[in-house]
Design a protein around this motif. Structure first.
Motif, short mmCIF file in Angstrom:
data_model
loop_
_atom_site.label_atom_id
_atom_site.label_comp_id
_atom_site.label_asym_id
_atom_site.label_seq_id
_atom_site.Cartn_x
_atom_site.Cartn_y
_atom_site.Cartn_z
N ALA A 131 -5.36 5.05 5.10
CA ALA A 131 -5.12 5.51 6.48
C ALA A 131 -5.88 4.62 7.46
O ALA A 131 -5.36 4.28 8.53
CB ALA A 131 -5.54 6.97 6.64
N ALA A 145 -4.06 1.25 7.80
CA ALA A 145 -2.87 1.40 8.63
C ALA A 145 -3.24 1.57 10.09
O ALA A 145 -2.65 0.94 10.98
CB ALA A 145 -2.05 2.60 8.14
N ARG A 189 4.55 0.11 7.17
CA ARG A 189 5.38 1.12 6.51
C ARG A 189 4.60 1.70 5.33
O ARG A 189 3.95 0.98 4.58
CB ARG A 189 6.69 0.51 6.05
CG ARG A 189 7.55 0.12 7.23
CD ARG A 189 8.95 -0.28 6.82
NE ARG A 189 9.61 -0.86 7.97
CZ ARG A 189 10.26 -2.01 7.95
NH1 ARG A 189 10.38 -2.69 6.83
NH2 ARG A 189 10.80 -2.48 9.06
N LEU A 190 4.70 3.00 5.20
CA LEU A 190 3.97 3.69 4.15
C LEU A 190 4.81 3.75 2.89
O LEU A 190 6.04 3.66 2.96
CB LEU A 190 3.61 5.09 4.63
CG LEU A 190 2.74 5.13 5.90
CD1 LEU A 190 2.48 6.57 6.30
CD2 LEU A 190 1.44 4.38 5.72
N PRO A 191 4.22 3.91 1.74
CA PRO A 191 2.78 4.02 1.53
C PRO A 191 2.11 2.65 1.41
O PRO A 191 2.74 1.68 0.99
CB PRO A 191 2.69 4.77 0.21
CG PRO A 191 3.90 4.30 -0.55
CD PRO A 191 4.97 4.10 0.49
N LEU A 192 0.85 2.59 1.79
CA LEU A 192 0.04 1.42 1.51
C LEU A 192 -0.50 1.58 0.10
O LEU A 192 -0.87 2.68 -0.30
CB LEU A 192 -1.13 1.30 2.49
CG LEU A 192 -0.84 0.55 3.79
CD1 LEU A 192 0.09 1.33 4.68
CD2 LEU A 192 -2.13 0.23 4.50
N ALA A 239 0.91 -3.49 2.23
CA ALA A 239 2.05 -2.80 2.84
C ALA A 239 3.23 -3.75 2.84
O ALA A 239 3.07 -4.95 3.07
CB ALA A 239 1.72 -2.38 4.26
#
Length: 186
Positions: free
Chosen positions: A93, A96, A108-111, A133
């Motif tokens: 988090a 990001a 763009r998730l997920p990392l 990512a």
């Protein structure tokens, strides 16, 4: 050999610690240590916050980077977005959030966590985590004015030359880019 098998006689002993200086960015401490040879003294240690770094790749095989000046070493160079993990924030988090604040691009998730490491464990305690990512969306301009920089998508084919020519600053950027060039590229 597992870490459980290392002889205890090679372990450094910590007998205590005292803070010499402390603020929200850095804490300087003296640690009362005893080396494996029996010598004992006060050793200085710099304790820094946990750091999260993002390797953001796009579909054109480019990596999101920032060209910036670092006053501490008076250098210009390329860096990956990243910064301090706030409180109990998750590392992914934080990576990001820092990417969006510093670049205006939302990963763009997920990392995916690539690894964690300590860049200078002999005198500095600063846990680093590197995240990957795939893709990002432009959501606006950077909001972190202290991290003002030139933001570019750099072709991965140019990254090795940047590293070889000393144009990449910081261990987080170097480690992240080297991972992207090696294991993550397979």
């Amino acid at each position: 050999m597992s870490t459980d098998e290392y002889p205890d006689r090679l372990r450094w002993r910590v007998n205590g610690e005292r803070t010499l200086y402390d603020n929200r960015w850095v804490r300087l401490v003296q640690v009362d240590v005893q080396a494996p040879d029996g010598n004992r003294w006060w050793h200085h240690v710099v304790r820094l916050n946990r750091v999260a770094v993002a390797v953001v790749l796009d579909d054109a095989d480019r990596v999101l980077m920032l060209w910036r000046h670092r006053f501490a070493t008076n250098e210009w160079g390329w860096e990956l977005p990243g910064g301090i993990v706030d409180g109990t924030e998750d590392g992914a988090a934080a990576a990001a959030r820092e990417t969006e604040e510093e670049t205006g691009w939302r990963p763009r998730l997920p990392l995916r966590r690539l690894l964690g490491y300590q860049p200078m464990p002999g005198m500095v305690d600063t846990p680093h985590e590197v995240f990957l990512a795939h893709g990002a969306d432009k959501v606006g301009e950077p909001t972190d004015t202290e991290e003002a920089a030139i933001i570019e998508w750099i072709p991965m084919t140019e990254v090795r030359d940047l590293i070889d020519n000393g144009k990449v600053l910081g261990s987080g950027s170097l480690v992240g880019l080297l991972l992207a060039l090696t294991a993550e590229r397979r």
